[in-house]
Write a protein that holds these residues in place. Structure first.
Motif, PDB file in Angstrom:
ATOM      1  N   GLY A 151      33.260  -2.500 -13.461  1.00 43.04           N
ATOM      2  CA  GLY A 151      33.704  -2.893 -14.548  1.00 43.04           C
ATOM      3  C   GLY A 151      35.073  -2.495 -15.044  1.00 43.04           C
ATOM      4  N   GLN A 152      35.608  -1.522 -14.475  1.00 38.99           N
ATOM      5  CA  GLN A 152      36.989  -1.024 -14.910  1.00 38.99           C
ATOM      6  C   GLN A 152      38.018  -1.848 -14.054  1.00 38.99           C
ATOM      7  N   GLU A 153      39.250  -1.980 -14.640  1.00 33.25           N
ATOM      8  CA  GLU A 153      40.120  -2.689 -13.837  1.00 33.25           C
ATOM      9  C   GLU A 153      40.872  -1.929 -12.963  1.00 33.25           C
ATOM     10  N   VAL A 154      40.975  -2.130 -11.608  1.00 38.49           N
ATOM     11  CA  VAL A 154      41.494  -1.454 -10.681  1.00 38.49           C
ATOM     12  C   VAL A 154      42.742  -2.179  -9.749  1.00 38.49           C
ATOM     13  N   TYR A 155      43.536  -1.851  -8.830  1.00 38.64           N
ATOM     14  CA  TYR A 155      44.490  -2.281  -8.365  1.00 38.64           C
ATOM     15  C   TYR A 155      44.239  -2.073  -6.696  1.00 38.64           C
ATOM     16  N   VAL A 156      44.445  -2.830  -6.014  1.00 37.57           N
ATOM     17  CA  VAL A 156      44.447  -2.816  -4.271  1.00 37.57           C
ATOM     18  C   VAL A 156      45.497  -2.925  -3.947  1.00 37.57           C
ATOM     19  N   PRO A 157      46.638  -2.093  -3.558  1.00 39.69           N
ATOM     20  CA  PRO A 157      47.971  -2.143  -3.258  1.00 39.69           C
ATOM     21  C   PRO A 157      47.880  -2.489  -1.818  1.00 39.69           C
ATOM     22  N   THR A 158      48.456  -3.564  -1.415  1.00 38.93           N
ATOM     23  CA  THR A 158      48.092  -4.311   0.159  1.00 38.93           C
ATOM     24  C   THR A 158      49.607  -4.415   0.689  1.00 38.93           C
ATOM     25  N   THR A 159      49.480  -3.915   2.160  1.00 38.27           N
ATOM     26  CA  THR A 159      50.733  -3.983   2.723  1.00 38.27           C
ATOM     27  C   THR A 159      50.414  -5.056   3.974  1.00 38.27           C
ATOM     28  N   VAL A 160      51.338  -5.935   4.124  1.00 37.31           N
ATOM     29  CA  VAL A 160      51.152  -7.073   5.030  1.00 37.31           C
ATOM     30  C   VAL A 160      52.465  -7.087   6.160  1.00 37.31           C
ATOM     31  N   GLY A 161      52.020  -7.257   7.591  1.00 35.74           N
ATOM     32  CA  GLY A 161      53.043  -7.363   8.245  1.00 35.74           C
ATOM     33  C   GLY A 161      52.768  -8.072   9.624  1.00 35.74           C
ATOM     34  N   GLY A 162      53.282  -9.065  10.105  1.00 33.89           N
ATOM     35  CA  GLY A 162      52.822  -9.446  11.466  1.00 33.89           C
ATOM     36  C   GLY A 162      51.631 -10.162  11.413  1.00 33.89           C
ATOM     37  N   GLY A 163      51.240 -10.766  10.229  1.00 34.50           N
ATOM     38  CA  GLY A 163      49.889 -11.480  10.248  1.00 34.50           C
ATOM     39  C   GLY A 163      48.852 -10.457   9.930  1.00 34.50           C
ATOM     40  N   ARG A 173      40.069 -24.719  14.471  1.00 35.16           N
ATOM     41  CA  ARG A 173      41.271 -25.248  13.934  1.00 35.16           C
ATOM     42  C   ARG A 173      42.384 -24.510  14.047  1.00 35.16           C
ATOM     43  N   SER A 174      42.152 -23.140  13.800  1.00 33.25           N
ATOM     44  CA  SER A 174      43.463 -22.159  13.979  1.00 33.25           C
ATOM     45  C   SER A 174      43.983 -22.149  15.288  1.00 33.25           C
ATOM     46  N   ARG A 175      43.147 -22.649  16.459  1.00 34.44           N
ATOM     47  CA  ARG A 175      43.594 -22.532  17.873  1.00 34.44           C
ATOM     48  C   ARG A 175      43.930 -23.776  18.293  1.00 34.44           C
ATOM     49  N   ARG A 176      43.960 -25.043  17.264  1.00 36.80           N
ATOM     50  CA  ARG A 176      44.236 -26.379  17.798  1.00 36.80           C
ATOM     51  C   ARG A 176      45.600 -26.645  18.660  1.00 36.80           C
ATOM     52  N   ASN A 177      46.564 -25.919  17.818  1.00 41.01           N
ATOM     53  CA  ASN A 177      47.868 -25.986  18.514  1.00 41.01           C
ATOM     54  C   ASN A 177      48.188 -25.123  19.541  1.00 41.01           C
ATOM     55  N   ASP A 178      47.617 -23.974  19.612  1.00 47.92           N
ATOM     56  CA  ASP A 178      47.715 -23.010  20.695  1.00 47.92           C
ATOM     57  C   ASP A 178      46.425 -22.282  20.996  1.00 47.92           C
ATOM     58  N   PRO A 179      45.830 -22.913  21.985  1.00 46.45           N
ATOM     59  CA  PRO A 179      44.501 -22.411  22.362  1.00 46.45           C
ATOM     60  C   PRO A 179      44.521 -21.113  22.644  1.00 46.45           C
ATOM     61  N   THR A 180      45.614 -20.429  23.181  1.00 47.70           N
ATOM     62  CA  THR A 180      45.807 -18.909  23.546  1.00 47.70           C
ATOM     63  C   THR A 180      45.565 -17.845  22.582  1.00 47.70           C
ATOM     64  N   ARG A 181      45.711 -18.389  21.406  1.00 47.42           N
ATOM     65  CA  ARG A 181      45.506 -17.256  20.329  1.00 47.42           C
ATOM     66  C   ARG A 181      43.888 -17.024  20.061  1.00 47.42           C
ATOM     67  N   ARG A 182      43.948 -15.805  19.785  1.00 45.72           N
ATOM     68  CA  ARG A 182      42.682 -15.139  19.849  1.00 45.72           C
ATOM     69  C   ARG A 182      42.241 -14.543  18.218  1.00 45.72           C
ATOM     70  N   SER A 183      43.217 -13.771  17.788  1.00 47.34           N
ATOM     71  CA  SER A 183      42.918 -12.997  16.537  1.00 47.34           C
ATOM     72  C   SER A 183      44.389 -12.413  15.885  1.00 47.34           C
ATOM     73  N   PRO A 184      44.174 -12.192  14.815  1.00 45.02           N
ATOM     74  CA  PRO A 184      45.547 -11.314  14.195  1.00 45.02           C
ATOM     75  C   PRO A 184      46.179 -10.446  15.067  1.00 45.02           C
ATOM     76  N   PHE A 185      45.009  -9.619  15.669  1.00 43.20           N
ATOM     77  CA  PHE A 185      45.346  -8.369  16.445  1.00 43.20           C
ATOM     78  C   PHE A 185      46.019  -8.872  17.600  1.00 43.20           C
ATOM     79  N   HIS A 186      45.616 -10.073  18.461  1.00 41.10           N
ATOM     80  CA  HIS A 186      46.267 -10.492  19.753  1.00 41.10           C
ATOM     81  C   HIS A 186      47.821 -11.027  19.281  1.00 41.10           C
ATOM     82  N   ASP A 187      47.710 -11.810  18.099  1.00 41.49           N
ATOM     83  CA  ASP A 187      48.863 -12.175  17.836  1.00 41.49           C
ATOM     84  C   ASP A 187      50.123 -11.171  17.618  1.00 41.49           C
ATOM     85  N   LEU A 188      49.727  -9.934  17.363  1.00 43.61           N
ATOM     86  CA  LEU A 188      50.520  -8.844  17.051  1.00 43.61           C
ATOM     87  C   LEU A 188      50.998  -8.210  18.349  1.00 43.61           C
TER      88      LEU A 188
END
Length: 407
Positions: free
Chosen positions: A162-174, A368-383
């Motif tokens: 019930g108390q407002e908090v913040y989730v500082p998030t860092t993103v890079g490479g998907g 759907r995410s792999r439609r244009n590139d079937p070799t993609r697996r996951s964000p970990f794999h992309d990075l």
């Protein structure tokens, strides 16, 4: 028995039968570890290349399985070797929980998991929370050169008990490379929160400093990043200013189309000089038009921030808008809403958001995410360009070997 946190080496085996044959034969066990070390040395403790001996073996009553520990000759450190088909602390088999935890990635309630997979709600809660214990950066980025040079950062506003908090998030490479919970958005609080990412990144590469970080206009965020990485270039998100203008347009679609067309034309400038020139023309045009006070103010405010936007032209590949971050924070938002926000102690809420981050980084892409590139697996794999195992949870457990650290 699981040793102290971070002293468990998670190793892939072809099957449980393969593991049983290796663990029963010391020479086969040693040979398999040597082969895996040759392929993926990042999964093992430092100085293991100087040799190791088989320390002891024990019988897991929980899983009815033999386990072995090894001892490094150089440091006398003792490490448990855990196959990837076992969860940490022997709480279950990976195959028994991976589908349920995959559904948790999409916000399926714990009671629904009980209905579909048995156990009880607390079991699934603890299984998910345990995913947040390893280092996010060390588990996600497996080589120092893969650390992204261009980052995005923002704080997700949510609630805990019930108390407002913040989730500082860092993103890079998907991937989500940093996520924690703080109860304040001051510069000091955010420096501590983003400091978790900085600490984990420097554990992987002691000299790491990102080239740029794209943020909104909150001074606390920018101050925190300057303190943590003095050489980083802070780039102001262009999209935030565009959205402010769009809100001031109200329901006047014609005005909205006209103004945003000119704004985005400036954004798509090919050079810094062209960008600055188009902003000057936009300012002149806004002053000459009979725009509403608040709308004109927002357009002129965007123009005045030109130097902060233009910094991105010095860094090819830098993020100029927060879109790459917003997509991942939208996922966070859906998860928080589905679970009616955060609950439990501060430590539990921190582990929950860290678990969400690692679940995102390792979740398998759909068709759907792999439609244009079937070799993609996951964000970990992309990075990283590879994966340790075709199953997402096996992959996560192996990648988080040693708690994501190099001891």
């Amino acid at each position: 028995m699981e040793p102290s946190r971070g002293k468990s080496i998670c190793v892939p085996f072809d099957s449980e039968e393969h593991y049983a044959a290796c663990v029963a034969d010391p020479e086969s066990f040693r040979q398999h570890l040597t082969e895996v070390f040759g392929q993926h040395p990042e999964l093992f403790p430092a100085r293991i290349d100087e040799g190791f001996v088989l320390h002891d073996k024990s019988w897991s009553l929980k899983q009815q399985l033999m386990l072995r520990r090894i001892e490094l000759k150089a440091t006398a450190g003792v490490f448990l070797v855990r196959p990837s088909f076992l969860l940490p602390y022997m709480v279950g088999r990976t195959e028994e929980v991976e589908k349920a935890l995959y559904l948790r990635h999409w916000g399926v309630p714990f009671d629904a998991l009980v209905y579909g997979f048995g156990r009880d709600a607390m079991y699934w809660y603890r299984a998910e929370i345990a995913l947040g214990r390893p280092a996010i950066v060390g588990s996600t980025v497996k080589q120092p050169e893969k650390l992204p040079g261009h980052l995005l950062a923002d704080e997700k506003h949510t609630w805990a008990l019930g108390q407002e908090v913040y989730v500082p998030t860092t993103v890079g490479g998907g991937c989500i490379l940093g996520a924690t919970v703080t109860d304040a958005a001051s510069a000091d609080a955010l420096e501590t929160a983003y400091g978790e990412f900085a600490q984990e990144a420097r554990a992987l590469s002691p000299t790491y400093s990102p080239k740029t970080v794209c943020t909104d206009g909150w001074e606390g965020t920018q101050s925190a990043w300057r303190s943590l990485f003095p050489t980083v270039c802070i780039i102001l998100c262009f999209l935030h200013s565009v959205l402010q203008i769009a809100r001031r347009c109200g329901r006047d679609r014609a005005t909205r189309t006209l103004i945003l067309g000119r704004v985005w034309a400036a954004y798509h400038s090919c050079t810094r000089a062209q960008f600055s020139q188009r902003l000057r023309r936009l300012r002149e045009w806004a002053k000459a038009r009979p725009l509403k006070g608040a709308l004109r103010q927002m357009v002129l405010k965007l123009c005045s921030k030109g130097p902060q936007f233009a910094r991105a032209y010095r860094f090819p590949g830098a993020h100029r808008t927060s879109n790459a971050l917003d997509r991942l924070m939208n996922h966070q938002d859906r998860r928080f809403y589905a679970m009616r926000y955060l609950h439990g102690t501060p430590d539990a809420t921190r582990l929950a958001v860290r678990a969400m981050a690692l679940q995102w980084n390792f979740h398998p892409y759909g068709a759907r995410s792999r439609r244009n590139d079937p070799t993609r697996r996951s964000p970990f794999h992309d990075l990283n360009g590879f994966e340790y195992h075709p199953n997402w949870l096996h992959n996560l457990l192996i990648a988080s070997s040693m708690g994501g650290h190099k001891l």
